[in-house]
Design a protein around this motif. Structure first.
Motif, PDB file in Angstrom:
ATOM      1  N   TRP A 387       0.935  -1.103  -0.282  1.00 50.97           N
ATOM      2  CA  TRP A 387       0.063  -0.226  -0.205  1.00 50.97           C
ATOM      3  C   TRP A 387       1.010   1.460  -0.029  1.00 50.97           C
ATOM      4  CZ3 TRP A 387      -0.785   4.484   2.676  1.00 50.97           C
ATOM      5  CH2 TRP A 387      -1.857   4.831   2.394  1.00 50.97           C
ATOM      6  N   ARG A 391       0.528   4.299  -2.728  1.00 47.59           N
ATOM      7  CA  ARG A 391      -0.741   4.373  -2.038  1.00 47.59           C
ATOM      8  C   ARG A 391      -1.442   5.194  -2.237  1.00 47.59           C
ATOM      9  NH1 ARG A 391       4.510   8.752   0.000  1.00 47.59           N
ATOM     10  NH2 ARG A 391       5.793   7.228   1.230  1.00 47.59           N
ATOM     11  N   TRP A 394      -7.344   4.834   0.836  1.00 50.11           N
ATOM     12  CA  TRP A 394      -6.958   4.013   2.314  1.00 50.11           C
ATOM     13  C   TRP A 394      -7.490   2.503   1.855  1.00 50.11           C
ATOM     14  CZ3 TRP A 394      -3.577   4.065   5.853  1.00 50.11           C
ATOM     15  CH2 TRP A 394      -2.934   5.119   5.942  1.00 50.11           C
ATOM     16  N   LEU A 397      -6.487  -0.643   1.400  1.00 45.42           N
ATOM     17  CA  LEU A 397      -5.361  -1.508   2.090  1.00 45.42           C
ATOM     18  C   LEU A 397      -6.351  -2.953   2.360  1.00 45.42           C
ATOM     19  CD1 LEU A 397      -2.800  -2.265   3.675  1.00 45.42           C
ATOM     20  CD2 LEU A 397      -4.096  -0.666   5.500  1.00 45.42           C
ATOM     21  N   PHE A 400      -5.662  -5.603   0.052  1.00 44.93           N
ATOM     22  CA  PHE A 400      -3.749  -6.487   0.202  1.00 44.93           C
ATOM     23  C   PHE A 400      -4.640  -7.093   1.917  1.00 44.93           C
ATOM     24  CE2 PHE A 400      -2.753  -2.094  -2.479  1.00 44.93           C
ATOM     25  CZ  PHE A 400      -3.366  -2.239  -3.390  1.00 44.93           C
TER      26      PHE A 400
END
Length: 424
Positions: A387, A391, A394, A397, A400
């Protein structure tokens, strides 16, 4: 008499804590300098090898001639092989993790020279990670900066592990990833003292290296349209990531020599490996380097299905060839790039052969997180590291983490089934 002894002990404790606090700052600053130095050297070697002034390594390779693509890595490999042959004949270069965990003396100069040779080889196009060099250089500098202080063995272990994590954080601008690398992979602990030290040192290192890295994410997230169904899809991808991750580990273990090669054959061996990747780069310019170029084309969705399949095979194969030849380098980014190539194959297959459409960048990084969780055996770190590299929003994430956790769970079940039964 008793009061004076208590006062003396209290003074020693306060002094030790003050020296430990000072060591945290020094480790962070020196790790940032180490990350800055290795990054500058890497870029200088890349520009010299492929004869370009601006842009990324992928752009430099793409714009260079076929002769330079083939001969540049070969020359760099020969020079690195010559350096390792001369170095290894005189000193033994121990594994960094064992040196720290077993509280051995840190061989500063050999670790530094070995790190420089790693940067030379990766900058010339070798299919190895560049993260090993700043970790080693950071530990060497950190040990030099704190060697005269009265630290306990455990505190020194924490500080040197955090130096390694901070070196990783500095080159990739990933402060959380660097801190988790130190605590979960190097130390395998959630002890507050270690976690706090890792967060401070990694943050300081990223700030110090900012004039070179500009604190930018190494990858450019293309901001595609995403669906929350990606979280469910991450579970489907876990078995594929497990298979590729286990295959990657097996290939690297089989390729890595049992003992460090000290023969003069290092020179022609690594040169031949450089020539091989140079020839392959004539058709697939994404192959040279640590794997960032593969991640870049995966995020930009410019890879073809055939190209992704070839890269999925060639990236770990070429990495293994360099290891077999006697080279040393990191495994993080080659395994990450292999996972991204797997994700590209999956996404392109779905988009080509079905009526459905999935995001190639999101699927590529989700697979990369899963493969990295297998190769490093640290799912939370793998998800956060991936992440931080790009970037994205959010919430991305979450898939992931799902992919990394599911793949790691499958790995544990697989290893448990393969364990020999204990007789009653």
């Amino acid at each position: 008499m008793r009061n004076s002894a208590v006062a003396h002990t209290f003074t020693q404790v306060n002094r030790r804590e003050l020296e430990y606090a000072s060591s945290i700052v020094i480790i962070g600053l020196l790790a940032g300098l180490a990350g800055m130095a290795t990054t500058v050297l890497l870029h200088a070697v890349e520009h010299l090898t492929y004869h370009y002034s601006f842009g990324s390594l992928l752009e430099g390779v793409t714009e260079s001639s076929p002769i330079r693509r083939a001969l540049g890595p070969m020359v760099g490999g020969a020079l690195a092989g010559l350096g390792w042959w001369a170095l290894r004949r005189r000193v033994e270069i121990p594994a960094l993790s064992a040196t720290i965990s077993e509280h051995r003396r840190v061989p500063r100069l050999p670790l530094t020279l070995d790190a420089a040779l790693q940067v030379l080889l990766v900058g010339a196009g070798a299919s190895l990670g560049r993260e090993g060099a700043p970790r080693q250089f950071s530990v060497a500098l950190g040990d030099l900066g704190t060697s005269r202080w009265s630290l306990t063995a455990r505190d020194r272990e924490i500080l040197l592990a955090c130096a390694a994590g901070a070196g990783l954080a500095a080159v990739y601008s990933v402060p959380v990833g660097g801190a988790l690398f130190a605590t979960r992979i190097m130390l395998n602990t959630w002890q507050p003292r270690a976690v706090g030290t890792a967060l401070i040192t990694s943050s300081l290192a990223v700030a110090v290296a900012a004039p070179v890295t500009h604190v930018r994410a190494p990858l450019d997230w293309p901001d595609p349209e995403l669906s929350y169904l990606l979280c469910g899809f991450a579970l489907v991808l876990a078995p594929l990531a497990l298979g590729v991750g286990l295959a990657f580990n097996w290939i690297m273990a089989a390729a890595r020599p049992a003992t460090m090669t000290t023969s003069w054959l290092l020179i022609p061996g690594i040169a031949a490996a450089g020539l091989l990747i140079g020839i392959c780069s004539v058709w697939w310019p994404e192959l040279p380097g640590n794997g960032k170029s593969i991640l870049t084309v995966s995020l930009s969705s410019t890879m073809t299905l055939g190209g992704a399949a070839v890269i999925l095979f060639l990236k770990p194969t070429l990495t293994a060839v360099f290891l077999r030849a006697g080279a040393v380098g990191g495994m993080l980014t080659p395994s990450l790039a292999t996972g991204a190539a797997l994700g590209s194959v999956v996404a392109l297959s779905i988009n080509t052969w079905t009526e459905h459409h999935v995001s190639m960048p999101a699927v590529s990084l989700t697979c990369a997180a899963g493969v990295l969780a297998v190769t490093q055996r640290a799912p939370l770190w793998a998800a956060l590291f991936v992440w931080e590299l790009a970037r994205p929003p959010w919430w991305v994430l979450v898939p992931f983490v799902v992919a990394a956790a599911a793949t790691d769970t499958l790995r544990r079940l697989w290893e448990r089934r393969r364990e020999p039964a204990v007789p009653a």
